[in-house]
Enzyme design. Structure first.
Site, PDB file in Angstrom:
ATOM      1  N   ASP A  13      -6.749  30.398  -9.758  1.00 34.57           N
ATOM      2  CA  ASP A  13      -7.628  31.535 -10.034  1.00 34.57           C
ATOM      3  C   ASP A  13      -6.870  32.809  -9.713  1.00 34.57           C
ATOM      4  O   ASP A  13      -6.105  32.848  -8.750  1.00 34.57           O
ATOM      5  CB  ASP A  13      -8.909  31.453  -9.188  1.00 34.57           C
ATOM      6  CG  ASP A  13     -10.049  32.225  -9.828  1.00 34.57           C
ATOM      7  OD1 ASP A  13     -10.981  31.589 -10.357  1.00 34.57           O
ATOM      8  OD2 ASP A  13      -9.984  33.477  -9.825  1.00 34.57           O
TER       9      ASP A  13
ATOM     10  N   LYS B 287     -20.525  23.529 -30.012  1.00 32.08           N
ATOM     11  CA  LYS B 287     -20.976  24.187 -28.777  1.00 32.08           C
ATOM     12  C   LYS B 287     -21.901  25.359 -29.104  1.00 32.08           C
ATOM     13  O   LYS B 287     -22.959  25.540 -28.490  1.00 32.08           O
ATOM     14  CB  LYS B 287     -19.751  24.678 -27.989  1.00 32.08           C
ATOM     15  CG  LYS B 287     -20.047  25.686 -26.917  1.00 32.08           C
ATOM     16  CD  LYS B 287     -20.798  25.068 -25.769  1.00 32.08           C
ATOM     17  CE  LYS B 287     -21.354  26.142 -24.848  1.00 32.08           C
ATOM     18  NZ  LYS B 287     -21.925  25.601 -23.635  1.00 32.08           N
TER      19      LYS B 287
ATOM     20  N   CYS C 191     -25.060  32.486 -21.325  1.00 36.11           N
ATOM     21  CA  CYS C 191     -24.737  31.604 -22.446  1.00 36.11           C
ATOM     22  C   CYS C 191     -25.637  31.852 -23.649  1.00 36.11           C
ATOM     23  O   CYS C 191     -25.166  32.239 -24.715  1.00 36.11           O
ATOM     24  CB  CYS C 191     -24.881  30.149 -22.010  1.00 36.11           C
ATOM     25  SG  CYS C 191     -23.991  29.779 -20.504  1.00 36.11           S
TER      26      CYS C 191
ATOM     27  N   TYR D 114     -32.276  34.830 -13.906  1.00 39.51           N
ATOM     28  CA  TYR D 114     -32.644  34.619 -15.313  1.00 39.51           C
ATOM     29  C   TYR D 114     -33.472  33.360 -15.528  1.00 39.51           C
ATOM     30  O   TYR D 114     -34.132  33.213 -16.552  1.00 39.51           O
ATOM     31  CB  TYR D 114     -31.404  34.616 -16.217  1.00 39.51           C
ATOM     32  CG  TYR D 114     -30.604  33.337 -16.272  1.00 39.51           C
ATOM     33  CD1 TYR D 114     -29.636  33.054 -15.322  1.00 39.51           C
ATOM     34  CD2 TYR D 114     -30.804  32.408 -17.284  1.00 39.51           C
ATOM     35  CE1 TYR D 114     -28.887  31.884 -15.379  1.00 39.51           C
ATOM     36  CE2 TYR D 114     -30.064  31.237 -17.357  1.00 39.51           C
ATOM     37  CZ  TYR D 114     -29.109  30.980 -16.400  1.00 39.51           C
ATOM     38  OH  TYR D 114     -28.370  29.820 -16.462  1.00 39.51           O
ATOM     39  N   LYS D 115     -33.415  32.444 -14.548  1.00 41.67           N
ATOM     40  CA  LYS D 115     -34.282  31.269 -14.666  1.00 41.67           C
ATOM     41  C   LYS D 115     -34.547  30.685 -13.279  1.00 41.67           C
ATOM     42  O   LYS D 115     -33.983  31.146 -12.283  1.00 41.67           O
ATOM     43  CB  LYS D 115     -33.681  30.226 -15.600  1.00 41.67           C
ATOM     44  CG  LYS D 115     -32.444  29.539 -15.084  1.00 41.67           C
ATOM     45  CD  LYS D 115     -32.081  28.413 -16.045  1.00 41.67           C
ATOM     46  CE  LYS D 115     -30.945  27.588 -15.513  1.00 41.67           C
ATOM     47  NZ  LYS D 115     -30.611  26.487 -16.412  1.00 41.67           N
TER      48      LYS D 115
HETATM   49  N1  SAJ Z   1     -35.919  29.665 -21.442  1.00 43.98           N
HETATM   50  C1  SAJ Z   1     -37.170  29.935 -21.958  1.00 43.98           C
HETATM   51  N2  SAJ Z   1     -37.927  28.879 -22.390  1.00 43.98           N
HETATM   52  C2  SAJ Z   1     -37.487  27.600 -22.321  1.00 43.98           C
HETATM   53  C3  SAJ Z   1     -36.206  27.341 -21.817  1.00 43.98           C
HETATM   54  C4  SAJ Z   1     -35.441  28.389 -21.388  1.00 43.98           C
HETATM   55  O1  SAJ Z   1     -37.606  31.078 -22.030  1.00 43.98           O
HETATM   56  O2  SAJ Z   1     -38.250  26.710 -22.722  1.00 43.98           O
HETATM   57  C5  SAJ Z   1     -35.080  30.777 -20.980  1.00 43.98           C
HETATM   58  C6  SAJ Z   1     -34.714  30.660 -19.492  1.00 43.98           C
HETATM   59  O3  SAJ Z   1     -35.722  31.185 -18.692  1.00 43.98           O
HETATM   60  C7  SAJ Z   1     -33.437  31.469 -19.446  1.00 43.98           C
HETATM   61  C8  SAJ Z   1     -32.795  31.200 -20.801  1.00 43.98           C
HETATM   62  O4  SAJ Z   1     -33.817  30.705 -21.627  1.00 43.98           O
HETATM   63  O5  SAJ Z   1     -33.712  32.852 -19.334  1.00 43.98           O
HETATM   64  C9  SAJ Z   1     -31.634  30.227 -20.778  1.00 43.98           C
HETATM   65  O6  SAJ Z   1     -31.874  29.143 -19.884  1.00 43.98           O
HETATM   66  P1  SAJ Z   1     -31.561  27.630 -20.241  1.00 43.98           P
HETATM   67  O7  SAJ Z   1     -32.006  26.795 -19.109  1.00 43.98           O
HETATM   68  O8  SAJ Z   1     -32.138  27.309 -21.576  1.00 43.98           O
HETATM   69  O9  SAJ Z   1     -29.996  27.584 -20.483  1.00 43.98           O
HETATM   70  P2  SAJ Z   1     -28.700  28.038 -19.630  1.00 43.98           P
HETATM   71  O10 SAJ Z   1     -28.228  29.336 -20.185  1.00 43.98           O
HETATM   72  O11 SAJ Z   1     -28.904  27.955 -18.175  1.00 43.98           O
HETATM   73  O12 SAJ Z   1     -27.664  26.866 -20.083  1.00 43.98           O
HETATM   74  C10 SAJ Z   1     -27.414  26.658 -21.462  1.00 43.98           C
HETATM   75  C11 SAJ Z   1     -27.525  25.138 -21.750  1.00 43.98           C
HETATM   76  N3  SAJ Z   1     -27.554  24.913 -23.195  1.00 43.98           N
HETATM   77  C12 SAJ Z   1     -28.463  24.111 -23.780  1.00 43.98           C
HETATM   78  O13 SAJ Z   1     -29.343  23.568 -23.165  1.00 43.98           O
HETATM   79  C13 SAJ Z   1     -28.317  23.895 -25.252  1.00 43.98           C
HETATM   80  C14 SAJ Z   1     -26.348  24.394 -21.127  1.00 43.98           C
HETATM   81  O14 SAJ Z   1     -26.359  23.021 -21.494  1.00 43.98           O
HETATM   82  C15 SAJ Z   1     -25.026  25.024 -21.563  1.00 43.98           C
HETATM   83  O15 SAJ Z   1     -23.916  24.370 -21.002  1.00 43.98           O
HETATM   84  C16 SAJ Z   1     -25.039  26.463 -21.073  1.00 43.98           C
HETATM   85  O16 SAJ Z   1     -26.116  27.143 -21.751  1.00 43.98           O
HETATM   86  C17 SAJ Z   1     -23.696  27.080 -21.412  1.00 43.98           C
HETATM   87  O17 SAJ Z   1     -22.862  27.204 -20.507  1.00 43.98           O
HETATM   88  O18 SAJ Z   1     -23.430  27.360 -22.583  1.00 43.98           O
END
Ligand code: SAJ
Length: 462
Positions: free
Chosen positions: A30, A243, A297, A353-354
């Site tokens: 890193d 991806k 992401c 964010y979540k």
């Molecule tokens: N969210 C909603 N409603 C839902 C699900 C999520 O509003 O039903 C929001 C969450 O609150 C958050 C955002 O979407 O703000 C993204 O959260 P997430 O849990 O859907 O995804 P990330 O960004 O934490 O991770 C995603 C994942 N991609 C998929 O599920 C297709 C993960 O597998 C990837 O590796 C990651 O992106 C990445 O690194 O690209």
């Protein structure tokens, strides 16, 4: 095998740990002196991922994982560095769906800067710079050049626009004499979810895209040392595309849920009940509405496709707009309620964010806080996972006129409405995640507004 992992962030560090645990000799690289020093002192810099601390401690103590600020000679080099947007374009429907990425951008390079405050949502672009920042990838590739040897495996895990491995990474290697027959070049995208990274890294299927079939096969063998899921091989550009379409699929699906929430509000029905009934259909799986989509992401990756094919991504662009517009919808609900009930002080529950993570990148909460402040409200933010917002809950809700739930951390779901009722100034709560029990809160005198539940503007139990 001796493996050099370049970039010790949320993906690179767990990858290095799992490879070391699987018996490889791993050197984690890193550029951050602070990260390297911390790890040299056996202190793990990523603390919240379940299980990571234990494995990291084990491989650091055993010497299977060592660290360095510069790459070293190895059999394989795995690049796990960020590929941010220069700014996340905020595509507000009011500004038209494409906002800066319209047809006149075809074939040009686009860069964006997001404006803050009232005008956030417009996208200004500087046509001389690409929207996606590949400088970390380029720097990482340049950094391994001096230590490359014939038949080395070079794997790019970072999320990149389709064609990057072949058109950006390969030319850097070629200009240093490493043609595709002398080096095994692969794109193997990470696909793990923050909060369960370690488990998913082991259990998920893995996509491995080689510039040559030999390269893909070599990478497949390497991942097989710790991946329990299936390892599927393809070409590099397909792997890059796969991806992006995974995250785009999720963005579009969430946009649908968010649109349904607004329709349900308008029609006077409950979106949560409706979605859960619709999802009883064997071929329907609608996600959940919320205050918008955050993280590094999902609000980012669809733009990699939009940038490459602006005229062919209308649905993807509208979905981005829908999800961004949700934040303004929440602001308008709070503003309307505040004007009607004369509310001035709002406490926002959740900045991440979540749920149950400390990551606040692109969080809808911060945008909403900004907008409410600019509308003249007094705003206090609480988040138990983020140090600067981690104050005792009782303290931050005291004297609040309204509570706005933005992140569905478990701790909020378990709040006792009776205790909160005793300290707030007025009893109003807006739930953007549909995660609270409305009756429990209403029974303590709260007016409960659930975004997407249009059965009566607000629930009040007398
Ligand atoms: N969210 C909603 N409603 C839902 C699900 C999520 O509003 O039903 C929001 C969450 O609150 C958050 C955002 O979407 O703000 C993204 O959260 P997430 O849990 O859907 O995804 P990330 O960004 O934490 O991770 C995603 C994942 N991609 C998929 O599920 C297709 C993960 O597998 C990837 O590796 C990651 O992106 C990445 O690194 O690209």
């Amino acid at each position: 095998m001796r493996i050099c992992v370049v970039g010790l962030g949320y993906i690179g560090f767990p990858t290095a740990c799992l490879l070391a645990k699987a018996g490889h000799e791993v050197v984690g690289v890193d550029t951050s002196y602070a990260v390297i020093e911390q790890l040299r002192n056996r202190r793990v810099h990523i603390t919240e991922e379940p299980g990571l601390g234990e494995i990291a401690q084990f491989v650091l103590d055993s010497g299977a994982l060592t660290v360095s600020q510069v790459p070293v000679e190895a059999d394989a080099h795995i690049i796990c560095v960020p590929t941010p947007l220069r700014a996340v374009p905020s595509m507000n429907l009011r500004n038209g769906p494409i906002a800066g990425l319209g047809s006149d951008a075809v074939g040009t390079e686009v860069a964006a800067t997001r404006e803050h405050g009232r005008d956030a949502g417009t996208l200004k672009h500087d046509v001389t710079r690409p929207l996606v920042d590949l400088s970390y990838v380029e720097a990482a590739v340049h950094s391994i050049v001096p230590v490359l040897r014939a038949d080395n495996l070079v794997i790019l895990e970072s999320t990149v626009p389709p064609g990057t491995t072949e058109q950006v990474v390969l030319p850097i290697l070629e200009s240093n004499g490493w043609t595709r027959d002398k080096i095994l070049l692969v794109h193997a995208p990470e696909r793990v979810i923050p909060g369960a990274i370690l488990r998913e890294m082991v259990e998920n299927d893995r996509i491995v895209g080689g510039l040559t079939p030999e390269a893909a096969e070599a990478a497949r063998e390497l991942y097989a040392s710790f991946v329990q899921g299936r390892i599927l091989t393809t070409d590099a550009t397909t792997a890059e595309f796969v991806k992006l379409i995974e995250n785009t699929y999720r963005d579009v699906n969430i946009a649908l849920a968010n649109e349904l929430a607004r329709i349900a509000d308008y029609l006077g029905i409950d979106v949560q009940e409706s979605i859960s009934l619709a999802n009883r259909h064997p071929r329907v799986n609608i996600l959940s509405p919320g205050p918008g989509v955050g993280g590094h992401c999902i609000p980012v990756d669809p733009n990699f496709l939009i940038e490459r094919a602006p005229n062919l991504t209308r649905l993807i662009q509208v979905a981005r707009s829908e999800n961004d517009a949700m934040r303004d919808y929440v602001v308008s609900i709070v503003d309307e309620l505040s004007k009607k009930e004369k509310l001035r002080r709002w406490t926002l529950l959740g900045a991440a964010y979540k749920a149950n993570v400390s990551d606040e990148r692109n969080s809808p909460s911060l945008y909403i806080a900004d907008r409410l402040t600019s509308l003249g409200y007094s705003v206090v933010i609480h988040d138990p996972f983020i140090e600067r917002f981690n104050r005792p809950l009782e303290e931050v809700v005291t004297e609040a006129d309204g509570l706005l739930l933005l992140t569905d951390h478990s701790v909020y779901r378990n709040l006792d409405p009776q205790e909160i009722a005793n300290v707030v100034s007025k009893r109003f709560i807006v739930d953007t995640r549909l995660s609270l029990d409305p009756r429990a809160w209403a029974s303590q005198g709260f007016v409960v507004r659930r975004v997407g539940d249009g059965r009566g503007a607000a629930l009040v139990v007398s």
